[in-house]
Write an enzyme that holds these catalytic residues in place. Sequence first.
Site, PDB file in Angstrom:
ATOM      1  N   THR A  99       0.876  -1.186   0.000  1.00  0.00           N
ATOM      2  CA  THR A  99       0.000   0.000   0.000  1.00  0.00           C
ATOM      3  C   THR A  99       0.905   1.225   0.000  1.00  0.00           C
ATOM      4  O   THR A  99       1.628   1.459   0.977  1.00  0.00           O
ATOM      5  CB  THR A  99      -0.886   0.033   1.258  1.00  0.00           C
ATOM      6  N   LYS A 174      -7.784   1.629  -3.099  1.00  0.00           N
ATOM      7  CA  LYS A 174      -7.459   1.166  -1.734  1.00  0.00           C
ATOM      8  C   LYS A 174      -7.571   2.315  -0.719  1.00  0.00           C
ATOM      9  O   LYS A 174      -8.188   2.166   0.333  1.00  0.00           O
ATOM     10  CB  LYS A 174      -6.039   0.573  -1.745  1.00  0.00           C
ATOM     11  N   LYS A 249      -1.822   5.039   8.651  1.00  0.00           N
ATOM     12  CA  LYS A 249      -0.989   5.146   7.435  1.00  0.00           C
ATOM     13  C   LYS A 249      -1.880   5.394   6.211  1.00  0.00           C
ATOM     14  O   LYS A 249      -1.613   6.275   5.405  1.00  0.00           O
ATOM     15  CB  LYS A 249      -0.194   3.846   7.255  1.00  0.00           C
TER      16      LYS A 249
HETATM   17  P1  NAD Z   1       6.002  -5.725   7.354  1.00  0.00           P
HETATM   18  O1  NAD Z   1       6.739  -4.556   7.889  1.00  0.00           O
HETATM   19  O2  NAD Z   1       5.637  -6.859   8.252  1.00  0.00           O
HETATM   20  O3  NAD Z   1       6.810  -6.351   6.114  1.00  0.00           O
HETATM   21  C1  NAD Z   1       7.575  -5.593   5.198  1.00  0.00           C
HETATM   22  C2  NAD Z   1       8.799  -6.426   4.846  1.00  0.00           C
HETATM   23  O4  NAD Z   1       9.548  -5.737   3.822  1.00  0.00           O
HETATM   24  C3  NAD Z   1       9.763  -6.625   6.032  1.00  0.00           C
HETATM   25  O5  NAD Z   1       9.987  -7.999   6.241  1.00  0.00           O
HETATM   26  C4  NAD Z   1      11.038  -5.885   5.592  1.00  0.00           C
HETATM   27  O6  NAD Z   1      12.228  -6.495   6.056  1.00  0.00           O
HETATM   28  C5  NAD Z   1      10.909  -5.978   4.085  1.00  0.00           C
HETATM   29  N1  NAD Z   1      11.727  -4.991   3.379  1.00  0.00           N
HETATM   30  C6  NAD Z   1      11.797  -3.642   3.600  1.00  0.00           C
HETATM   31  N2  NAD Z   1      12.682  -3.090   2.728  1.00  0.00           N
HETATM   32  C7  NAD Z   1      13.160  -4.090   1.966  1.00  0.00           C
HETATM   33  C8  NAD Z   1      14.128  -4.157   0.911  1.00  0.00           C
HETATM   34  N3  NAD Z   1      14.760  -3.072   0.486  1.00  0.00           N
HETATM   35  N4  NAD Z   1      14.387  -5.367   0.359  1.00  0.00           N
HETATM   36  C9  NAD Z   1      13.745  -6.484   0.805  1.00  0.00           C
HETATM   37  N5  NAD Z   1      12.846  -6.488   1.806  1.00  0.00           N
HETATM   38  C10 NAD Z   1      12.557  -5.312   2.380  1.00  0.00           C
HETATM   39  O7  NAD Z   1       4.681  -5.122   6.661  1.00  0.00           O
HETATM   40  P2  NAD Z   1       3.329  -5.906   6.290  1.00  0.00           P
HETATM   41  O8  NAD Z   1       2.377  -5.840   7.414  1.00  0.00           O
HETATM   42  O9  NAD Z   1       3.681  -7.224   5.673  1.00  0.00           O
HETATM   43  O10 NAD Z   1       2.744  -4.918   5.180  1.00  0.00           O
HETATM   44  C11 NAD Z   1       3.282  -4.860   3.876  1.00  0.00           C
HETATM   45  C12 NAD Z   1       2.429  -3.920   3.041  1.00  0.00           C
HETATM   46  O11 NAD Z   1       1.080  -4.399   3.020  1.00  0.00           O
HETATM   47  C13 NAD Z   1       2.359  -2.494   3.587  1.00  0.00           C
HETATM   48  O12 NAD Z   1       2.408  -1.599   2.513  1.00  0.00           O
HETATM   49  C14 NAD Z   1       1.021  -2.441   4.305  1.00  0.00           C
HETATM   50  O13 NAD Z   1       0.458  -1.143   4.338  1.00  0.00           O
HETATM   51  C15 NAD Z   1       0.192  -3.375   3.443  1.00  0.00           C
HETATM   52  N6  NAD Z   1      -0.942  -4.004   4.134  1.00  0.00           N
HETATM   53  C16 NAD Z   1      -0.789  -4.544   5.370  1.00  0.00           C
HETATM   54  C17 NAD Z   1      -1.868  -5.135   6.018  1.00  0.00           C
HETATM   55  C18 NAD Z   1      -1.716  -5.728   7.397  1.00  0.00           C
HETATM   56  O14 NAD Z   1      -2.746  -5.999   8.046  1.00  0.00           O
HETATM   57  N7  NAD Z   1      -0.507  -5.994   7.880  1.00  0.00           N
HETATM   58  C19 NAD Z   1      -3.122  -5.198   5.386  1.00  0.00           C
HETATM   59  C20 NAD Z   1      -3.250  -4.678   4.089  1.00  0.00           C
HETATM   60  C21 NAD Z   1      -2.151  -4.096   3.479  1.00  0.00           C
END
Ligand code: NAD
Length: 301
Positions: A99, A174, A249
Amino acid sequence: MAKVNSIAFIGLGNMGGPMAVNLVKAGFSVTAFDLSQAALEAAKSHGCTAAKSVADAVAGKDAVITMLPAGKHVRAVYGGDDGIIANAAPGALFCDCSTIDVQSARDVAAQSKDKGFAFVDSPVSGGVAAADAGTLAFMVGGTDEDFARAKPVLEPMAKAVLYAGEAGAGQAAKICNNMLLGICMIGTSEAFVLAKKLGLDPQRFFDISSKASGQNWSMTSYCPQAGPVPASPANNDYKPGFATAMMLKDLRLAQDAAQSAGAATPLGAQAQALYALFAELGGADTDFSGIIKMLDGEWQQ
Ligand code: NAD
């Protein structure tokens, strides 16, 4: 249209980790990369091949999926000599499921298209439980042709893959949806708080309003009042679910977008302010429906 067999999956966090596993279960060959060694090990234990870098992960793959925290991470991972665009196989399909802000999505789409890649922005609705169960809703922006190519790749992780329009339209859908959700959750919470102060039994108010014109998803599927909807986080100490920090966010992204597009969204702005206050008071990791506790004066960290 080239069929996708091999996928590079970048970003194996709370969402990306289980999403990659569902692609393995669906029979794709998945090569995974994350900066976190622990996330990478977990993916490996579920049948992914671990890569050493973004460039290593994407080399020779039919498709690349990214699930990263925010726009700056997406720009960094797609751009530069070590990035996806410089190292992916010619004509590969890119799906960014993070997102992020609409402008970053449009810029990364344009950079990818310039080099002959297919690109869709495909953010998801549904939290970690839906990522685990393979029941996310994807909102997809891109050309018709790119959507048709992305659909079978996204389907093993989805209950619905919905076309939103041109590049950036998935992110737009979204954040507009989540702005509406934030506003509805606050409105529903205020109605329960007022009903109680007026001496109405919450269950009776639910029974009436859920069949009257106040009915909305925040009431009937995710009720902030403990009791009426057994599966809602209100009955589980407001454990997320969908954390307040995540809602905040999305509300910030919506306000940024509203400002650059010149749209008046006063309720969206108010929802952002109220969720920012709830986060400041210690509610960031609490489900976003927990805002009812702040509104009724019962919130204790
Ligand atoms: P998270 O922080 O758990 O996971 C993000 C991952 O990206 C981490 O493991 C981090 O190490 C990795 N990362 C960051 N920079 C990187 C790079 N340069 N190379 C490789 N890996 C890298 O976040 P999440 O909860 O999994 O959310 C991910 C996305 O999904 C976000 O944009 C969030 O807004 C969206 N989202 C989350 C939810 C939720 O409920 N968690 C629901 C809908 C959407």
